[in-house]
Design an enzyme around this catalytic site. Structure first.
Site, short mmCIF file in Angstrom:
data_model
loop_
_atom_site.label_atom_id
_atom_site.label_comp_id
_atom_site.label_asym_id
_atom_site.label_seq_id
_atom_site.Cartn_x
_atom_site.Cartn_y
_atom_site.Cartn_z
N THR A 1 -23.72 -32.17 -13.75
CA THR A 1 -22.35 -32.69 -13.84
C THR A 1 -21.47 -32.23 -12.69
OG1 THR A 1 -21.56 -30.80 -15.11
CG2 THR A 1 -22.43 -32.69 -16.37
N ASP B 1 -29.49 -27.38 -8.16
CA ASP B 1 -30.43 -27.00 -9.21
C ASP B 1 -31.40 -28.17 -9.38
OD1 ASP B 1 -29.09 -28.92 -10.73
OD2 ASP B 1 -28.41 -27.52 -12.27
N CYS C 1 -25.39 -30.29 -8.97
CA CYS C 1 -26.04 -30.01 -10.26
C CYS C 1 -25.82 -31.23 -11.14
CB CYS C 1 -25.52 -28.72 -10.89
SG CYS C 1 -23.82 -28.73 -11.45
N HIS D 1 -5.66 -33.17 1.70
CA HIS D 1 -4.60 -32.33 1.15
C HIS D 1 -5.03 -30.91 0.82
CE1 HIS D 1 -1.88 -35.87 -0.29
NE2 HIS D 1 -2.15 -35.91 1.00
N HIS E 1 0.84 -29.31 3.26
CA HIS E 1 -0.35 -28.90 2.52
C HIS E 1 -0.83 -27.51 2.96
CE1 HIS E 1 -0.30 -32.88 0.91
NE2 HIS E 1 -0.33 -33.39 2.14
#
Length: 182
Positions: free
Chosen positions: A99, A40, A97, A130, A165
């Site tokens: 955060t 964004d 973006c 993992h 995993h």
């Protein structure tokens, strides 16, 4: 399966423009993997800062926007990239973006997407080692370009460890399958 830990460092990158998208392509070099990248308005600067790192790593990326700092809605760009990763049209994706939280929420709505929000190197490494993360989310307003570059390098060069995993990823796929059938 390709071993992404063996990355070519000599690939030359050229930019080709089509409408508002930037297409990265290579001349006479092996493409290690193809990715989709989107952001964004809060991620434009960081996207431009990590472009040389992608070049260095031999990654071919198609930019799904945005290209300006004019305010836009992150779900529009997150959806485009996550859909490509989900459908196997690209090997991996990057979303950016402010955060990273909004893009992470959008991306993880898609089946077969394992989006990891990484703001430091250890999480980037573990998300690949993992979790076999196939979509990297970066917080454009939280970390600087140097940190982002380090995260990108680590994320693209760390292979999935498999073993115990893989069993956990199989459980995640079973959950996805069950929820999609509802």
């Amino acid at each position: 399966m390709m071993d992404y830990s063996k990355v070519l460092l000599f690939v030359s990158l050229t930019y080709q423009y089509k409408a508002d998208n930037i297409f990265y392509s290579f001349n006479d070099s092996e493409v290690i993997m193809k990715i989709a990248i989107g952001c964004d308005h809060a991620g434009v600067a960081m996207k431009n800062e990590i472009a040389p790192v992608l070049k260095e790593l031999g990654v071919e990326g198609e930019d799904y926007g945005t290209t300006t700092e004019e305010s836009v809605d992150y779900p529009d760009f997150g959806e485009k990239v996550a859909e490509l990763v989900s459908g196997g049209k690209v090997d991996r994706g990057i979303l950016i973006c402010g955060t990273g939280i909004g893009m992470s929420i959008v991306a993880n709505k898609f089946p077969n997407v394992r989006a990891a929000l990484c703001s430091e190197s250890f999480s980037a490494q573990m998300s690949r080692l993992h979790n076999d993360a196939n979509l990297l989310v970066l917080p454009g307003r939280v970390i600087n370009g140097t940190t982002a570059a380090d995260i990108v390098r680590i994320w693209f060069t760390t292979p999935f460890e498999g073993g115990r995993h893989q069993k956990r990823l199989d459980k995640i796929k079973a959950i996805e399958a069950r929820l999609i059938c509802k």
